[in-house]
Design a protein around this motif. Structure first.
Motif, short mmCIF file in Angstrom:
data_model
loop_
_atom_site.label_atom_id
_atom_site.label_comp_id
_atom_site.label_asym_id
_atom_site.label_seq_id
_atom_site.Cartn_x
_atom_site.Cartn_y
_atom_site.Cartn_z
N ALA A 1 -7.74 -3.66 -3.11
CA ALA A 1 -7.95 -2.24 -2.90
C ALA A 1 -9.39 -1.95 -2.46
N ARG A 2 -10.34 -2.62 -3.08
CA ARG A 2 -11.74 -2.43 -2.68
C ARG A 2 -11.95 -2.86 -1.23
N ARG A 3 -11.32 -3.96 -0.83
CA ARG A 3 -11.45 -4.44 0.54
C ARG A 3 -10.89 -3.41 1.53
N PHE A 4 -9.73 -2.86 1.24
CA PHE A 4 -9.16 -1.86 2.15
C PHE A 4 -10.00 -0.59 2.17
N ALA A 5 -10.52 -0.17 1.02
CA ALA A 5 -11.37 1.03 0.98
C ALA A 5 -12.59 0.85 1.87
N ALA A 6 -13.18 -0.35 1.85
CA ALA A 6 -14.34 -0.59 2.70
C ALA A 6 -13.96 -0.54 4.18
N LEU A 7 -12.82 -1.12 4.54
CA LEU A 7 -12.39 -1.11 5.95
C LEU A 7 -12.08 0.30 6.43
N ALA A 8 -11.50 1.13 5.55
CA ALA A 8 -11.09 2.48 5.94
C ALA A 8 -12.19 3.51 5.74
N GLY A 9 -13.31 3.11 5.15
CA GLY A 9 -14.40 4.05 4.90
C GLY A 9 -14.05 5.07 3.83
N LEU A 10 -13.33 4.65 2.81
CA LEU A 10 -12.90 5.52 1.73
C LEU A 10 -13.57 5.13 0.42
N GLY A 11 -13.60 6.06 -0.51
CA GLY A 11 -14.11 5.76 -1.84
C GLY A 11 -13.11 4.93 -2.62
N PHE A 12 -13.57 4.39 -3.75
CA PHE A 12 -12.70 3.57 -4.60
C PHE A 12 -12.81 4.06 -6.04
N THR B 1 0.26 -10.91 -6.44
CA THR B 1 0.33 -9.88 -5.41
C THR B 1 -0.48 -8.67 -5.86
N ALA B 2 -0.66 -7.73 -4.95
CA ALA B 2 -1.41 -6.53 -5.26
C ALA B 2 -0.69 -5.32 -4.70
N SER B 3 -0.70 -4.23 -5.46
CA SER B 3 -0.13 -2.97 -5.01
C SER B 3 -1.06 -1.86 -5.45
N PHE B 4 -1.46 -1.01 -4.49
CA PHE B 4 -2.39 0.06 -4.82
C PHE B 4 -2.06 1.31 -4.01
N VAL B 5 -2.79 2.40 -4.31
CA VAL B 5 -2.52 3.71 -3.73
C VAL B 5 -3.70 4.18 -2.90
N VAL B 6 -3.42 4.80 -1.77
CA VAL B 6 -4.42 5.50 -0.96
C VAL B 6 -4.14 6.99 -1.08
N GLU B 7 -5.08 7.74 -1.67
CA GLU B 7 -4.94 9.18 -1.84
C GLU B 7 -5.69 9.89 -0.71
N LEU B 8 -4.97 10.72 0.05
CA LEU B 8 -5.56 11.45 1.17
C LEU B 8 -5.48 12.95 0.88
N PRO B 9 -6.30 13.76 1.53
CA PRO B 9 -6.20 15.21 1.33
C PRO B 9 -4.87 15.74 1.86
N ARG B 10 -4.46 16.90 1.37
CA ARG B 10 -3.23 17.55 1.81
C ARG B 10 -3.33 17.97 3.28
N ILE C 1 0.86 -1.19 0.00
CA ILE C 1 0.00 0.00 0.00
C ILE C 1 0.89 1.24 0.00
N TRP C 2 0.60 2.17 -0.92
CA TRP C 2 1.35 3.42 -1.04
C TRP C 2 0.44 4.58 -0.67
N PHE C 3 0.82 5.35 0.34
CA PHE C 3 0.03 6.51 0.76
C PHE C 3 0.52 7.77 0.06
#
Length: 552
Positions: A479-490, A511-520, A457-459
């Motif tokens: 990525a969808r599974r993590f988005a659901a756990l974190a309450g984030l959109g996908f 394997t899987a590698s994805f990005v989590v985009e957060l506000p500044r 996971i890359w933040f």
């Protein structure tokens, strides 16, 4: 002229290193000599041990290392072991005195010789722990191996054989010489422990190791260092191997000694007096001239150090007992940035479990809001998972509040998947002169190759509103599974050229590698807690075998 006189005339540290490395028989047989891989030509022992251990390497292509246990009195070989590969005992200082044997336990530590490719330092260090008490021809192997990211040199072993003290060697400083971090390795937990577990230990230590000696019981190890070559400050470091403590004392009057590599350390039989002597090249002179004396009772017996450097009469006490439990959070340095800043890895959870999830924060130096994220459950490390976190992959950029690293490269355009030249140095998406041109991206790739994460996971942080998880192809289910756990959109979005997730997803099927985009900006505490909990639960899901990838 004697060989020691020839060494005395060398005018640079590089030539001294080369000359002394040639004396290292096991390393030379293995293919060469490097200043972090010196070997004792006469083996290793502790003053109070009846045995001396020695290694030599056989073969040219399929090498075998033979380890011999020699009785110090008659000089007879009482035991032999064989280990595949080219291994050697470590000599931490340039007097080539060996290290790596426990005084009161059947433990011997060996290092595997490896020729560095891009620098004087190895990318990985292989260690082997030999149980010298095993005598059965059949049954479990007496060897236990471990591979550590970075270049390590064995400094000492605690008397009970529970802890091995290692110098994590960093790139030398042009002005002050070698740099290193002193870290303990727990044989019980099978992990590196934090450097802070050694009392009074500095984050980064400097100095060229000149000579070394230790107590007959291995409880105190003394090393003479020179801070800068030539004509630098000389000082002695004392390492207490029982309680895990470090003390340092400057030695005035030796700054302009003609050749510091002619100095030697001697510990009196009483254990109260440490002398620094000048080695003589004339063989008929048996008494070496003393150039400095240190009263150990006055130095190590003062109030703030008393009890940490225990006398032989005190029972040994394991250091950092809170760290020997494999469930917790463990932090250690795994590499450094282009400007030499340390890059750390945080291991969280039950370290006896295989690592399934690897997290990177701050790949861009101005996007470090997620550096404080840890995989926790109810505020504590989750005993049902093992997650590794690199809190800051771009410490140079974060020090300058810049998206780019010290070379002006966007690290997330420097990976070798779909890489193409983009921009010039300093441009926001400059991809570098070639793939993996930067030490930070090479470190990230090495961690992924060696640690085999199921999910990475890359933040990131972006200027747009809202937080979401983005993925493409095989990484979408995880990525969808993590988005659901974190309450984030996908969002299903293609990867730009040269990005880290694109490289892993193309090169490591399954394997899987994805990005989590957060506000500044700084993350609100509720968001931080939600991400901590999501990482902990996600790591537990991966341990339980949840589906990670699906094509499309």
């Amino acid at each position: 002229m004697e060989g020691m006189d020839q060494i005395g005339k060398l005018g640079s540290l590089l030539l001294t290193i080369a000359a002394l490395a040639l004396l290292s028989a096991p390393a030379a047989e293995a293919g060469g000599g490097y200043y972090t891989q010196l070997s004792p030509p006469h083996g290793t022992t502790v003053p109070g041990s009846p045995y001396r251990f020695q290694t030599f390497v056989l073969g040219r292509h399929r090498r075998i290392t033979v380890i011999e246990r020699i009785e110090r009195g008659p000089g007879l070989v009482s035991r032999r072991w064989k280990l595949r590969g080219a291994w050697h005992l470590d000599a931490p200082a340039f007097d080539l005195e060996g290290a790596g044997v426990a005084a009161e336990a059947p433990v011997l530590v060996l290092s595997r010789f490896a020729a560095p490719r891009r620098s004087l330092l190895r990318a990985w260090t292989d260690l082997a722990f030999l149980d010298t008490g095993r005598h059965r021809e059949r049954g479990p192997s007496p060897f236990r191996r471990v591979s550590l990211p970075g270049d390590y040199t064995v400094q000492a072993v605690s008397p009970d054989g529970q802890f091995v003290y290692l110098a994590h060697n960093l790139q030398p400083n042009p002005e002050r010489g070698p740099r290193f971090i002193l870290v303990p390795y727990s044989l019980q937990a099978r992990r590196l422990l934090p450097a802070s577990d050694i009392r009074d230990n500095g984050e980064i230590l400097f100095g060229t190791p000149v000579a070394r000696t230790e107590d007959p019981d291995g409880r105190r190890v003394f090393t003479l260092y020179e801070d800068a070559f030539p004509g630098g400050q000389m000082y002695v470091r004392a390492l207490g191997t029982v309680h895990g403590a470090l003390a340092e004392k400057a030695i005035p009057g030796l700054q302009h000694f003609r050749n510091p590599f002619l100095l030697d350390l001697h510990l009196a039989s009483s254990g109260r007096l440490l002398t620094i002597r000048r080695r003589s090249s004339r063989r008929w002179i048996h008494r070496e001239p003393v150039v400095a004396r240190i009263d150990l009772d006055k130095w190590l017996g003062r109030g703030d150090l008393r009890g940490w450097f225990s006398s032989p009469a005190r029972p040994p006490r394991a250091i950092a007992t809170r760290r020997t439990d494999p469930i917790g959070a463990f932090e250690h340095v795994v590499g450094e940035s282009r400007q030499g800043r340390p890059i750390e890895l945080l291991e969280v959870g039950d370290l006896a479990l295989p690592m399934r999830v690897l997290v990177f924060a701050c790949i861009h130096g101005d996007e470090c809001g997620a550096s404080a994220v840890e995989p926790l459950r109810n505020g504590c490390p989750d005993p049902g998972s093992h997650v590794d976190v690199v809190p800051n992959l771009d410490p140079d950029g974060s020090a300058q509040h810049s998206r780019l690293n010290a070379a002006g490269v966007d690290l997330n355009r420097n990976f070798a998947s779909g890489w193409r030249p983009i921009g010039a140095p300093g441009d926001p998406e400059y991809s570098g002169p070639r793939p993996f041109s930067e030490p930070e991206t090479r470190l990230a790739a090495r961690l992924i190759r060696r640690r085999h994460p199921t999910v990475t996971i890359w933040f990131h942080q972006h200027w747009g509103g809202g937080a979401f998880v983005r993925a493409w192809g095989q990484s979408a289910p995880a990525a969808r599974r993590f988005a659901a756990l974190a309450g984030l959109g996908f969002r299903l979005l293609r990867w730009p050229a040269g990005t880290a997730p694109n490289w892993q997803n193309h090169n490591f099927p399954g394997t899987a590698s994805f990005v989590v985009e957060l506000p500044r900006g700084r993350l609100p505490q509720p968001r931080l807690i939600r991400l901590d909990e999501a990482l902990g639960r996600f790591g537990e899901d991966m341990e339980n075998g949840s589906q990670v990838t699906r094509k499309g």
